[in-house]
Design an enzyme around this catalytic site. Structure first.
Site, PDB file in Angstrom:
ATOM      1  N   MET A 162      93.432  58.970  67.114  1.00  0.00           N
ATOM      2  CA  MET A 162      92.405  59.971  67.593  1.00  0.00           C
ATOM      3  C   MET A 162      92.657  60.665  68.675  1.00  0.00           C
ATOM      4  O   MET A 162      92.985  59.743  69.740  1.00  0.00           O
ATOM      5  CB  MET A 162      90.849  59.162  67.645  1.00  0.00           C
ATOM      6  N   ARG A 303      82.989  53.896  67.651  1.00  0.00           N
ATOM      7  CA  ARG A 303      81.776  53.073  68.435  1.00  0.00           C
ATOM      8  C   ARG A 303      81.219  51.909  67.809  1.00  0.00           C
ATOM      9  O   ARG A 303      80.998  50.955  68.460  1.00  0.00           O
ATOM     10  CB  ARG A 303      80.397  54.148  68.789  1.00  0.00           C
ATOM     11  N   TYR A 443      85.915  52.154  76.863  1.00  0.00           N
ATOM     12  CA  TYR A 443      86.349  53.136  75.829  1.00  0.00           C
ATOM     13  C   TYR A 443      85.494  53.531  74.859  1.00  0.00           C
ATOM     14  O   TYR A 443      84.466  53.012  74.596  1.00  0.00           O
ATOM     15  CB  TYR A 443      87.792  52.747  75.045  1.00  0.00           C
ATOM     16  N   GLU A 444      85.912  54.698  73.896  1.00  0.00           N
ATOM     17  CA  GLU A 444      84.825  55.079  73.005  1.00  0.00           C
ATOM     18  C   GLU A 444      83.413  55.672  73.607  1.00  0.00           C
ATOM     19  O   GLU A 444      82.579  55.651  72.820  1.00  0.00           O
ATOM     20  CB  GLU A 444      84.864  54.590  71.743  1.00  0.00           C
ATOM     21  N   GLY A 445      83.484  55.952  74.940  1.00  0.00           N
ATOM     22  CA  GLY A 445      82.387  56.289  75.384  1.00  0.00           C
ATOM     23  C   GLY A 445      81.633  55.055  76.242  1.00  0.00           C
ATOM     24  O   GLY A 445      81.271  54.077  75.997  1.00  0.00           O
TER      25      GLY A 445
END
Length: 602
Positions: A162, A303, A443-445
């Site tokens: 990604m 997430r 990570y991933e928000g």
């Protein structure tokens, strides 16, 4: 240093008693997920993870992946373990049978993912990103793209990535500047730089399929101008076979605090590397300018999976701390003893282990319940049920990601504390769990991004409707606790009822305040997420206590396990859920203090 043992009995209990596996087994498409099949899958997953993958965890930390001349060599043992993983069909566990997958429910795949992450977080990141690429292609890809890419991603010949982040564009994807230039034949050429790309380069598979956010020349500014492209490391020929090396080059990999064996790459697109000329050959996925919408499919899947990572690392840290505490002799018992006792006999060590145990089990239960809602949203024949389940799943995802990962850092830190000075020594392995866990709330928000999502898209946008529907279900559980009675259930009831009240006050406040004082509302977002996670965790443990109490009353032969379920739920209520009111206060009145200073005053 302890190895990992999958908590299969705990997982089975959550699947059956809390997440509703029986209900899912009745749905169209899930008929094959029988009790025997699920049990066999869990057993084999546990065996692979404990015997093949977990033993590589410490070695990968000491001997990370390495970069040289654009190529990455994985840590010793990773290639053989990856072959065992994909040859066993584990990549396709929840994916469509028509493309080589097994089509099992997400609820069944989730404990298997937890085992994999607990065994070796660095290793598990590669299959996790591949899962996201498969989901994006199955949702937005063309039939040809699906037929070319998905079977090879599922069988492990290829892996997925990604590509969002750029040097100037971290979480603010409106700043993405990677370009995709259309070609006469309908393809594109991609130019730009992406950073922090997990498994962006490695030697585990024949090809790497990059899912890349980029802008076409006529795209509008901001996130509405982003499109999604598939850029393979090796160009795919018309016959579906691997062709020339594409113009995507790994300039370096990062040297990190944790997850060291996982290569985090800087990728350069369109700088004349490879054998295709200038520009990485790419094809668009779906429609132009809908890239972020499609990428969110991967992001939401990731997430949820990162939340599972938090639960997994917490479980691994707990197992190691408990084993150490049973073996380490130190000091006399506070009530008196003839000599030193195992430190597990000391009250504060018990308290720390129970904090680790109860929070891990609470987070696991919330996550598995969320996975079941995702399955209902996809497979239930009633469209109204699907809509409601999807709303609940989407509400729970930021809680699973944000709360579980913050919990993992706390639990891993407690694991070091249980070890004492030995926990600070790398050889014991306790420190690795803490270092690995520390990336998870980022990570991933970040946690704040998850909290802002929970606040705006998942709570105030529908005026708190989903939150209130869940609160109503919580009150039903509280009523059952009160009705059943007994010292343990009464104690759990008191803390759950107070937690629900605090949760409801905060939801009401945020719905009122988001329009009148948006900064105050956003100041309360992270405490709100923590409160939601704590109360949802307490709710699920309360449900587990009710189920365990009923089984005990019925004369179950598994009395020791069931009594531990009740004790764990009570401890969580007394030591974690009891904090709900104070966390609510931070939301209801904490904005003034947080915003009192000007930026220059810090």
């Amino acid at each position: 240093m302890s190895l990992y043992e999958a908590p299969l009995r705990e997982m089975r209990f959550v699947l059956a008693e809390l997440a509703g596996l029986r209900q899912l087994q009745q749905l169209p498409g899930f008929e094959e997920a029988s009790d025997d099949t699920v049990d066999a899958v869990l057993q084999e997953s546990g065996k692979l993870c404990s015997e093949v993958i977990a033993p590589l965890n410490a070695g990968g930390d000491r001997q990370p992946s390495t970069w040289a001349d654009g190529e990455v060599t994985m840590s010793p043992g990773f290639r053989a373990a990856f072959r065992s993983f994909v040859e066993g069909g584990w990549q396709g566990l929840q994916h469509a049978p028509g493309f080589g997958g097994q089509g099992l429910p997400k609820l069944v795949a989730t404990p298997c993912h937890e085992m994999l992450h607990a065994a070796n977080l660095s290793f598990a990141l590669c299959p996790m990103l591949t899962d996201g690429a498969i989901e994006a292609l199955m949702t937005a890809g063309s039939e040809r793209q699906q037929s070319v890419y998905v079977p090879r991603l599922i069988d492990g010949s290829w892996t997925g990535t990604m590509n969002l982040t750029e040097p100037q564009a971290g979480s603010d994807l409106a700043q993405v500047r990677t370009r995709a230039v259309p070609q006469a034949d309908g393809s594109y050429r991609v130019f730009g730089q992406k950073i922090f790309i997990t498994y962006g380069e490695h030697d585990l598979s024949e090809n790497i399929i990059h899912m890349v956010l980029a802008r076409t020349p006529d795209a509008p500014e901001g996130v509405k101008g982003l499109s999604l492209f598939v850029v393979p490391k090796y160009v795919i020929g018309s016959d579906g076979r691997r062709g020339a090396r594409n113009d995507v080059y790994c300039a370096s990999i990062e040297h990190k605090l944790g997850i060291k064996a996982s290569p985090t790459a800087v990728l350069l697109y369109g700088e004349g590397h490879g054998g295709v000329g200038n520009g990485a050959v790419a094809e668009i996925i779906g429609e132009p300018n809908r890239g972020l919408e499609y990428m969110f499919i991967m992001m939401n899947a990731a997430r949820f999976q990162v939340g599972i990572q938090g639960i997994a690392v917490a479980e691994r840290a707990y197992q190691q701390a408990a084993q150490f505490a049973r073996q380490r002799l130190q000091s006399r018992a506070v009530q008196g003893s003839s000599g030193p006792v195992a430190i597990i006999e000391h009250p504060d060590v018990r308290r720390m282990l129970m904090l680790m145990r109860s929070q891990t089990q609470a987070a696991r239960a919330v996550a598995y319940v969320a996975a079941a809602q995702c399955d209902l949203a996809h497979a239930h024949p009633d469209p109204d049920v699907r809509v409601r389940a999807q709303a609940v799943y989407e509400y729970l995802v930021p809680i699973v990601k944000g709360w579980s990962t913050e919990m993992a850092v706390e639990v891993a830190s407690l694991g070091i504390q249980v070890h004492g000075g030995m926990g600070y020594i790398e050889e014991t392995g306790a420190a690795q769990h803490y270092r690995d866990a520390r990336i998870l709330p980022i990570y991933e928000g970040t946690t704040a991004i998850q909290a802002n999502d929970l606040l705006t898209r998942k709570t105030t946008r529908d005026a708190g409707a989903v939150a209130r529907s869940l609160i109503a279900q919580m009150r039903e559980t509280a009523a059952r606790l009160k009705q059943r009675g007994g010292a343990d259930l009464d104690a759990i009831h008191g803390h759950l009822a107070a937690g629900i009240d605090a949760y409801e006050r905060v939801v009401d406040y945020l719905v009122r305040t988001i329009e009148s004082d948006i900064r105050a509302a956003f100041c309360g977002a992270v405490p709100y997420l923590r409160l939601a996670g704590t109360v949802h965790g307490g709710w699920q443990l309360a449900r587990s206590a009710l189920a365990a109490d009923a089984a005990l009353a019925a004369g179950s032969s598994d009395a020791s396990f069931l009594r531990a379920k009740v004790a764990t739920a009570r401890f969580f209520g007394e030591h974690v859920l009891s904090q709900a009111s104070s966390v609510a206060s931070a939301v209801l009145s904490g904005g003034a203090g947080a915003l009192a200073l000007a930026g220059d005053d810090f």
